[in-house]
Design a protein around this motif. Structure first.
Motif, PDB file in Angstrom:
ATOM      1  N   LYS A  73       0.799  -1.153   0.055  1.00 29.99           N
ATOM      2  CA  LYS A  73      -0.093  -0.047   0.013  1.00 29.99           C
ATOM      3  C   LYS A  73       0.914   1.347  -0.047  1.00 29.99           C
ATOM      4  CE  LYS A  73      -3.906  -2.264   2.494  1.00 29.99           C
ATOM      5  NZ  LYS A  73      -4.443  -2.242   3.872  1.00 29.99           N
ATOM      6  N   ILE A  74       0.463   2.298  -0.875  1.00 28.61           N
ATOM      7  CA  ILE A  74       1.099   3.553  -0.898  1.00 28.61           C
ATOM      8  C   ILE A  74       0.513   4.806  -0.757  1.00 28.61           C
ATOM      9  CG2 ILE A  74       1.256   3.302  -3.608  1.00 28.61           C
ATOM     10  CD1 ILE A  74       2.216   5.915  -3.054  1.00 28.61           C
ATOM     11  N   ALA A  75       0.814   5.753  -0.055  1.00 26.68           N
ATOM     12  CA  ALA A  75      -0.087   7.139   0.042  1.00 26.68           C
ATOM     13  C   ALA A  75       0.934   7.973  -0.320  1.00 26.68           C
ATOM     14  CB  ALA A  75      -0.428   7.351   1.524  1.00 26.68           C
ATOM     15  N   SER A  76       0.209   8.808  -1.453  1.00 24.99           N
ATOM     16  CA  SER A  76       1.159   9.820  -1.844  1.00 24.99           C
ATOM     17  C   SER A  76       0.313  11.111  -1.685  1.00 24.99           C
ATOM     18  CB  SER A  76       1.091   9.629  -3.503  1.00 24.99           C
ATOM     19  OG  SER A  76       1.663  10.754  -4.239  1.00 24.99           O
ATOM     20  N   TYR A  77       0.889  12.155  -0.788  1.00 24.52           N
ATOM     21  CA  TYR A  77       0.017  13.452  -0.486  1.00 24.52           C
ATOM     22  C   TYR A  77       0.814  14.459  -0.711  1.00 24.52           C
ATOM     23  CZ  TYR A  77      -2.712  16.176   2.773  1.00 24.52           C
ATOM     24  OH  TYR A  77      -3.781  17.058   3.329  1.00 24.52           O
ATOM     25  N   ALA A  78       0.089  15.478  -0.991  1.00 26.62           N
ATOM     26  CA  ALA A  78       0.455  16.857  -1.224  1.00 26.62           C
ATOM     27  C   ALA A  78       0.317  17.834  -0.408  1.00 26.62           C
ATOM     28  CB  ALA A  78       0.156  17.431  -2.836  1.00 26.62           C
ATOM     29  N   LEU A  79       1.229  18.535   0.132  1.00 31.87           N
ATOM     30  CA  LEU A  79       0.770  19.845   0.932  1.00 31.87           C
ATOM     31  C   LEU A  79       1.255  20.994   0.109  1.00 31.87           C
ATOM     32  CD1 LEU A  79       3.040  18.621   3.950  1.00 31.87           C
ATOM     33  CD2 LEU A  79       0.888  19.652   4.298  1.00 31.87           C
ATOM     34  N   GLY A  80       0.249  22.179   0.149  1.00 31.21           N
ATOM     35  CA  GLY A  80       0.560  23.437  -0.804  1.00 31.21           C
ATOM     36  C   GLY A  80      -0.285  23.483  -2.020  1.00 31.21           C
ATOM     37  N   CYS A  81       0.596  23.797  -3.056  1.00 30.32           N
ATOM     38  CA  CYS A  81      -0.305  24.416  -4.144  1.00 30.32           C
ATOM     39  C   CYS A  81      -0.721  23.203  -5.084  1.00 30.32           C
ATOM     40  CB  CYS A  81       0.832  25.188  -5.081  1.00 30.32           C
ATOM     41  SG  CYS A  81       2.094  24.401  -5.761  1.00 30.32           S
ATOM     42  N   TYR A  99      -0.918  18.126  -8.319  1.00 29.04           N
ATOM     43  CA  TYR A  99      -0.833  17.295  -9.600  1.00 29.04           C
ATOM     44  C   TYR A  99       0.293  16.407  -9.536  1.00 29.04           C
ATOM     45  CZ  TYR A  99       0.311  16.555 -14.570  1.00 29.04           C
ATOM     46  OH  TYR A  99       0.587  16.122 -15.727  1.00 29.04           O
ATOM     47  N   GLU A 100       1.500  16.778  -8.963  1.00 26.59           N
ATOM     48  CA  GLU A 100       2.308  15.830  -9.074  1.00 26.59           C
ATOM     49  C   GLU A 100       2.417  14.865  -8.060  1.00 26.59           C
ATOM     50  OE1 GLU A 100       6.124  19.342  -9.488  1.00 26.59           O
ATOM     51  OE2 GLU A 100       5.551  18.640  -7.613  1.00 26.59           O
ATOM     52  N   SER A 101       1.711  14.797  -6.944  1.00 25.29           N
ATOM     53  CA  SER A 101       1.365  13.681  -6.129  1.00 25.29           C
ATOM     54  C   SER A 101       0.470  13.064  -6.682  1.00 25.29           C
ATOM     55  CB  SER A 101       0.696  14.094  -4.919  1.00 25.29           C
ATOM     56  OG  SER A 101       2.012  15.020  -3.963  1.00 25.29           O
ATOM     57  N   GLU A 102      -0.406  13.304  -7.493  1.00 27.41           N
ATOM     58  CA  GLU A 102      -1.277  12.189  -8.177  1.00 27.41           C
ATOM     59  C   GLU A 102      -0.626  11.515  -9.291  1.00 27.41           C
ATOM     60  OE1 GLU A 102      -4.767  11.690  -8.496  1.00 27.41           O
ATOM     61  OE2 GLU A 102      -5.670  13.105  -7.004  1.00 27.41           O
ATOM     62  N   ALA A 103       0.319  12.323  -9.945  1.00 29.94           N
ATOM     63  CA  ALA A 103       1.190  11.449 -11.026  1.00 29.94           C
ATOM     64  C   ALA A 103       2.046  10.534 -10.394  1.00 29.94           C
ATOM     65  CB  ALA A 103       1.830  12.612 -11.789  1.00 29.94           C
ATOM     66  N   ILE A 104       2.643  10.854  -9.174  1.00 31.35           N
ATOM     67  CA  ILE A 104       3.447   9.841  -8.431  1.00 31.35           C
ATOM     68  C   ILE A 104       2.629   8.576  -8.187  1.00 31.35           C
ATOM     69  CG2 ILE A 104       4.760   9.552  -6.134  1.00 31.35           C
ATOM     70  CD1 ILE A 104       5.756  12.309  -6.507  1.00 31.35           C
TER      71      ILE A 104
END
Length: 432
Positions: free
Chosen positions: A4-12, A17-22
């Motif tokens: 299982k992997i969680a990719s999370y963005a703080l900020g802009c 976008y980058e976290s969704e792509a990762i």
């Protein structure tokens, strides 16, 4: 059983976008994508460093996920990782520090990692970077509006901002890559695309024979796409030619986030902004001439070092004269490593908070006035979701949030809607 992997963005929005792509890169390798609140085997935290508070939130999240699963691999990427990798090395539980470059390699770096390696720091000198790193999104949960990163880096060096040091010089995405991703998103059901970047107005300056206007024109040609938006631009971009071109492209939405930061020329100069209030006023007049129903939103910083009561009043008065549909108000926050943070004339927090509350009240009044000016108009609304039984929420081209009732499912449909009322920054309407 899949990891299982969680990719999370703080900020802009760029980080998001980058976290969704990762997350998609991991999904393509067979990993299960989970929420940041879940126990995961791998956490990818895309950090923000716009303010010192952003750094603090990043540190808190790193510690939180490590508590959720002490055995998880934690990879810290993004702007805070880029500007303060040594600081992050002191936080227990981090395994990889990657920065704002090499995000596309994150799956390989995680899979190569073993516990015996300790903390691996992959941060390199971003100021030497000259090429756009491609990341793309093929699937998104929100079926109406998709964000598309077309640009990275910033060369403006505003005196309060760390981002040029975190993201490096401007790099533009190849036009053919932009167009192929837009086509794929449209094929997946998206009707609206938001072109985003760290300084999207710089798009094309590092490429041959293409500008922001050119790429918008090319995106506009894509069949099936209904709407185009783009993130914040500055008044220097707004010429008669630019505004006329936008008005000639019916898919371009009549909403512009036109960055101001201060309505006081003395403060603008000290911020190292590249325009004055007269230039800003001209840009607004040009946009309103070509797009009569345009909505203008902006950002304003209050309490910048040395901002006197008179400076603030000048900024406030200028904002009122412009008549925005919304102001995003930010109390100045010193960011370590920037010229403004080193100034001795910092203002007390109480003054910044008082000015912030005052300007938010101004913004609220302007938002009400703008919404009231739309009552009686028949506007196209892209409905995004059903919020309660039979009540749908969507946005006009000039980014008014609209609620309306419908017996049919109108999610992801554009419907002409008559605006009948407005309250609390939300318009009500009836389908025509």
């Amino acid at each position: 059983m899949n990891k299982k992997i969680a990719s999370y963005a703080l900020g802009c929005k760029v980080n998001q976008y980058e976290s969704e792509a990762i997350a998609e890169l991991f999904a393509e390798k067979g990993y299960d994508i989970v929420s940041i609140a879940d126990a995961a085997d791998i956490y990818i935290i895309n950090t923000c460093t716009v303010t010192n508070f952003g750094d603090k939130k990043s540190r808190q999240l790193i510690r939180k996920v490590k508590r959720q699963n002490p055995d998880a691999i934690v990879a810290v990427v993004g702007c805070y990782a880029q500007t303060a990798p040594k600081e992050l090395e002191q936080i227990a539980g981090i395994n990889l520090i990657i920065g704002t470059k090499d995000k596309a390699k994150v799956v390989d770096l995680v899979e190569q990692y073993t516990e015996t390696m300790g903390i691996q720091n992959y941060v390199t000198d971003i100021m030497q970077e000259r090429s756009f790193e491609p990341l793309e999104i093929k699937r998104l949960a929100n079926r109406t509006r998709a964000y598309l990163k077309i640009q990275d880096g910033c060369s403006q060096f505003c005196s309060y901002c760390i981002i040029p040091y975190a993201r490096g010089p401007i790099r533009s995405r190849a036009p053919e890559d932009v167009l192929s991703e837009v086509k794929r998103l449209v094929a997946n059901g998206f009707q609206e695309i938001v072109l985003t970047g760290i300084h999207v107005a710089s798009y094309g300056k590092d490429l041959q024979n293409i500008t922001l206007t050119d790429i918008i024109r090319q995106v506009h040609e894509i069949e099936g796409l209904q709407r185009i938006r783009f993130s914040s631009i500055e008044p220097n971009v707004v010429t008669e030619e630019f505004a006329a071109a936008m008005a000639d492209l019916p898919k371009v939405c009549d909403h512009f986030h036109l960055s101001l930061q201060s309505g006081c020329d003395k403060t603008l100069k000290e911020m190292n902004r590249k325009y004055d209030t007269e230039k800003y006023r001209q840009a607004v007049a040009i946009l309103r001439k070509h797009l009569p129903n345009v909505a203008l939103t902006t950002d304003i910083i209050v309490g910048f070092p040395g901002e006197t009561d008179a400076d603030y009043q000048q900024s406030r008065d200028f904002a009122e004269k412009i008549g925005f549909s919304k102001i995003h108000v930010f109390p100045y926050s010193p960011k370590t490593g920037t010229p403004a943070a080193q100034r001795k004339d910092q203002l007390p927090n109480a003054v910044k908070q008082q000015r912030s509350h005052d300007l938010i009240a101004v913004s609220d009044r302007m938002a009400d006035f703008f919404l009231e000016s739309q009552i009686g108009k028949e506007l196209p609304v892209l409905y995004e979701r059903e919020i309660t039984s039979g009540i749908y929420e969507g946005h006009t081209t000039n980014y008014i949030k609209v609620h309306t009732s419908s017996t049919e499912n109108i999610a992801n449909k554009i419907c002409i809607t008559k605006i009948t009322g407005a309250e609390n920054e939300v318009a009500s309407g009836v389908l025509i």
